[in-house]
Write a protein that holds these residues in place. Sequence first.
Motif: not given
Length: 273
Positions: A88-112
């Motif tokens: 998400f390209e905005g800077e709201t708290a929700a968008e930043e939290a969702i971006n952080a969620f998917y970055q962690e999601w990708a990292a966990k997938k790759m680690d698996f």
Amino acid sequence: MKKRWRKMAACFVFLLALPMGCGMAEEGQNEMEQTDTAAVESTSVVQDADEESMTAGTYTWHKETEETAWNASNGKAAFTVSLEYPFFEGETAAEEAINAFYQEWAAKKMDFYDSDPNSPAQNALEFWESDTTEDRAPWSDEYSVEVVTAVQGVISVRQDNYLYTGGAHGMPGRETHIFSGEDGSEVTLASLLPPSEEEVNELAREKFLARIEEHPEDGYFEDAADTINAKTDFLSQSYLTQEGVVFYAQPYEIGPYSSGFHEITLTWEELGL
């Protein structure tokens, strides 16, 4: 859209060439000689997708992809992973939290994939170390973002994946998440709906049974109605659209692989919203 590349350093993972039951090292294997191991090279790249930015309600977002390839020590391409997720390209708290969620999601997938001995990637490496066939395609798992919806004060994301481990075809799957439009925290569908989970199950069950009866051309199993009558977890297989909540049955659940996912929709009005 201008591409952005971030290359991650190549790394080497050492796998035992001999089979190990259930992924557990047997007693004394730590004393095996170096010649009994296989080196595997892995390289990851993160990039923006070529597609233009898209919108969901008032939100603007685009797709990002992380890719990794595993090669067996004999030089054969063993397994590839492509993880596409929304950014998400905005800077709201929700968008930043969702971006952080998917970055962690990708990292966990790759680690698996990289470290779990029972992951498809590690199973592929074991397979390709011993396979002598020249023209086999490597195994793979590919995730794609299919539906992003902002509705009822939340943001719903549906990703589809296709896991191929040899054979005539792979297996499709889906992963869905719902986030609060206020702070981006993950929320459950049950918490959004006025009816109880049991009531939602009954509403979805009625629509599926009607669909099976009215559209036999969709290719249902003979016992499809029995499967739906016994089902109590409809909410776990759903995603949101502007029209309402879409509930789906997996391939092989009530129909053959060729018929794909079977879907019904409960409108927001039917769900009391």
